[in-house]
Scaffold this motif. Structure first.
Motif, PDB file in Angstrom:
ATOM      1  N   ALA A  55      63.778 -20.118  98.533  1.00 56.94           N
ATOM      2  CA  ALA A  55      62.377 -20.148  98.117  1.00 56.94           C
ATOM      3  C   ALA A  55      62.277 -20.054  96.599  1.00 56.94           C
ATOM      4  N   SER A  56      63.056 -19.166  96.042  1.00 57.93           N
ATOM      5  CA  SER A  56      63.042 -18.961  94.601  1.00 57.93           C
ATOM      6  C   SER A  56      63.440 -20.241  93.873  1.00 57.93           C
ATOM      7  N   ALA A  57      64.501 -20.895  94.345  1.00 53.94           N
ATOM      8  CA  ALA A  57      64.968 -22.129  93.711  1.00 53.94           C
ATOM      9  C   ALA A  57      63.922 -23.231  93.829  1.00 53.94           C
ATOM     10  N   GLU A  58      63.318 -23.321  95.018  1.00 57.28           N
ATOM     11  CA  GLU A  58      62.338 -24.377  95.261  1.00 57.28           C
ATOM     12  C   GLU A  58      61.109 -24.186  94.375  1.00 57.28           C
ATOM     13  N   ILE A  59      60.621 -22.944  94.321  1.00 60.43           N
ATOM     14  CA  ILE A  59      59.428 -22.668  93.530  1.00 60.43           C
ATOM     15  C   ILE A  59      59.705 -22.911  92.046  1.00 60.43           C
ATOM     16  N   GLU A  60      60.898 -22.531  91.613  1.00 56.13           N
ATOM     17  CA  GLU A  60      61.222 -22.737  90.199  1.00 56.13           C
ATOM     18  C   GLU A  60      61.228 -24.231  89.871  1.00 56.13           C
ATOM     19  N   ARG A  61      61.773 -25.041  90.783  1.00 54.98           N
ATOM     20  CA  ARG A  61      61.802 -26.486  90.543  1.00 54.98           C
ATOM     21  C   ARG A  61      60.393 -27.073  90.526  1.00 54.98           C
ATOM     22  N   ILE A  62      59.582 -26.647  91.497  1.00 52.55           N
ATOM     23  CA  ILE A  62      58.200 -27.137  91.548  1.00 52.55           C
ATOM     24  C   ILE A  62      57.450 -26.751  90.280  1.00 52.55           C
ATOM     25  N   ALA A  63      57.618 -25.495  89.883  1.00 51.96           N
ATOM     26  CA  ALA A  63      56.908 -25.024  88.692  1.00 51.96           C
ATOM     27  C   ALA A  63      57.320 -25.833  87.473  1.00 51.96           C
ATOM     28  N   ARG A  64      58.634 -26.087  87.347  1.00 50.55           N
ATOM     29  CA  ARG A  64      59.116 -26.786  86.159  1.00 50.55           C
ATOM     30  C   ARG A  64      58.720 -28.256  86.162  1.00 50.55           C
ATOM     31  N   GLU A  65      58.833 -28.903  87.353  1.00 49.07           N
ATOM     32  CA  GLU A  65      58.670 -30.360  87.396  1.00 49.07           C
ATOM     33  C   GLU A  65      57.240 -30.817  87.660  1.00 49.07           C
ATOM     34  N   VAL A  66      56.460 -29.977  88.337  1.00 48.37           N
ATOM     35  CA  VAL A  66      55.129 -30.431  88.744  1.00 48.37           C
ATOM     36  C   VAL A  66      53.996 -29.661  88.065  1.00 48.37           C
ATOM     37  N   LEU A  67      54.114 -28.359  88.018  1.00 43.14           N
ATOM     38  CA  LEU A  67      52.965 -27.543  87.612  1.00 43.14           C
ATOM     39  C   LEU A  67      52.876 -27.309  86.108  1.00 43.14           C
ATOM     40  N   THR A  68      53.986 -27.512  85.403  1.00 35.55           N
ATOM     41  CA  THR A  68      54.028 -27.162  83.986  1.00 35.55           C
ATOM     42  C   THR A  68      54.287 -28.386  83.125  1.00 35.55           C
ATOM     43  N   ASN A  69      53.600 -28.450  82.007  1.00 37.21           N
ATOM     44  CA  ASN A  69      53.950 -29.421  80.977  1.00 37.21           C
ATOM     45  C   ASN A  69      54.877 -28.715  79.984  1.00 37.21           C
ATOM     46  N   PRO A  70      56.187 -29.019  80.054  1.00 34.78           N
ATOM     47  CA  PRO A  70      57.151 -28.212  79.295  1.00 34.78           C
ATOM     48  C   PRO A  70      57.004 -28.315  77.778  1.00 34.78           C
ATOM     49  N   VAL A  71      56.275 -29.319  77.307  1.00 37.25           N
ATOM     50  CA  VAL A  71      56.104 -29.465  75.859  1.00 37.25           C
ATOM     51  C   VAL A  71      55.221 -28.342  75.311  1.00 37.25           C
ATOM     52  N   ILE A  72      54.184 -27.998  76.056  1.00 27.50           N
ATOM     53  CA  ILE A  72      53.241 -27.004  75.526  1.00 27.50           C
ATOM     54  C   ILE A  72      53.079 -25.761  76.404  1.00 27.50           C
ATOM     55  N   GLU A  73      53.649 -25.787  77.608  1.00 28.80           N
ATOM     56  CA  GLU A  73      53.411 -24.668  78.522  1.00 28.80           C
ATOM     57  C   GLU A  73      54.710 -23.995  78.951  1.00 28.80           C
ATOM     58  N   GLU A  74      54.562 -22.754  79.382  1.00 28.48           N
ATOM     59  CA  GLU A  74      55.684 -22.041  79.984  1.00 28.48           C
ATOM     60  C   GLU A  74      55.184 -21.401  81.269  1.00 28.48           C
ATOM     61  N   PHE A  75      56.112 -21.024  82.135  1.00 28.55           N
ATOM     62  CA  PHE A  75      55.664 -20.440  83.406  1.00 28.55           C
ATOM     63  C   PHE A  75      56.504 -19.226  83.762  1.00 28.55           C
ATOM     64  N   ARG A  76      55.936 -18.400  84.638  1.00 26.03           N
ATOM     65  CA  ARG A  76      56.703 -17.382  85.330  1.00 26.03           C
ATOM     66  C   ARG A  76      56.181 -17.342  86.751  1.00 26.03           C
ATOM     67  N   TYR A  77      56.973 -16.792  87.646  1.00 23.69           N
ATOM     68  CA  TYR A  77      56.539 -16.773  89.048  1.00 23.69           C
ATOM     69  C   TYR A  77      57.051 -15.520  89.716  1.00 23.69           C
ATOM     70  N   ARG A  78      56.426 -15.196  90.850  1.00 26.33           N
ATOM     71  CA  ARG A  78      56.963 -14.130  91.681  1.00 26.33           C
ATOM     72  C   ARG A  78      56.748 -14.496  93.141  1.00 26.33           C
ATOM     73  N   LEU A  79      57.642 -13.999  93.981  1.00 25.90           N
ATOM     74  CA  LEU A  79      57.541 -14.235  95.418  1.00 25.90           C
ATOM     75  C   LEU A  79      57.061 -12.962  96.097  1.00 25.90           C
ATOM     76  N   GLU A  80      56.325 -13.129  97.173  1.00 23.05           N
ATOM     77  CA  GLU A  80      55.838 -11.959  97.892  1.00 23.05           C
ATOM     78  C   GLU A  80      56.089 -12.159  99.374  1.00 23.05           C
ATOM     79  N   GLN A  81      56.840 -11.242  99.979  1.00 25.92           N
ATOM     80  CA  GLN A  81      57.057 -11.290 101.419  1.00 25.92           C
ATOM     81  C   GLN A  81      55.761 -10.921 102.130  1.00 25.92           C
ATOM     82  N   PRO A  82      55.500 -11.519 103.294  1.00 31.71           N
ATOM     83  CA  PRO A  82      54.312 -11.102 104.044  1.00 31.71           C
ATOM     84  C   PRO A  82      54.479  -9.669 104.522  1.00 31.71           C
TER      85      PRO A  82
END
Lengths: 83, 83
Positions: A55-82
């Motif tokens: 999950a961590s790897a997948e979310i990191e890839r999605i965040a980097r490739e889809v949700l973030t514009n790496p030229v001007i943005e940065e991201f962080r994420y966290r996972l939460e178990q139900p």
């Protein structure tokens, strides 16, 4: 499992929207307000049978490739178990 | 002190932007992705001599009156002391 991805402008990038809010708050009398910066966040529900590392790897890839514009943005994420 | 305010659409409100991202991720082959919802977040720097309770009250008021549209959005926030 839920993932929370926070995307913000890099520190070196001007944030006119944040500046506008900051100015508005000052005018409204909030004297203690310093800098305001605005970002986006995403709440992503993941399939239940994913392992934490997958999950961590997948979310990191999605965040980097889809949700973030790496030229001007940065991201962080966290996972939460139900609960 | 820093305050982080997270604003999201109420659960009962449709999130077309999130739906679009969800559809795009599915098409890209991310099969484990369920619902995606997008929100905003604000990083607010506060004057250093504010007490925790004052800061909390002020941020809550700002979040309710300025940053959130109470008809369709809800918010949560957290305060962070400087290291």
């Amino acid at each position: 499992m839920k993932a929370y991805v926070y995307v913000s402008l890099k520190k070196s990038v001007l944030d006119p929207q944040g500046k506008t809010i900051q100015g508005a708050l000052k005018k409204m009398g909030y004297a203690d307000i310093g800098e305001v910066r605005q970002g986006k966040y995403f709440e992503i529900t993941l399939g239940g049978d994913l392992q934490q590392e997958q999950a961590s790897a997948e979310i990191e890839r999605i965040a980097r490739e889809v949700l973030t514009n790496p030229v001007i943005e940065e991201f962080r994420y966290r996972l939460e178990q139900p609960d």
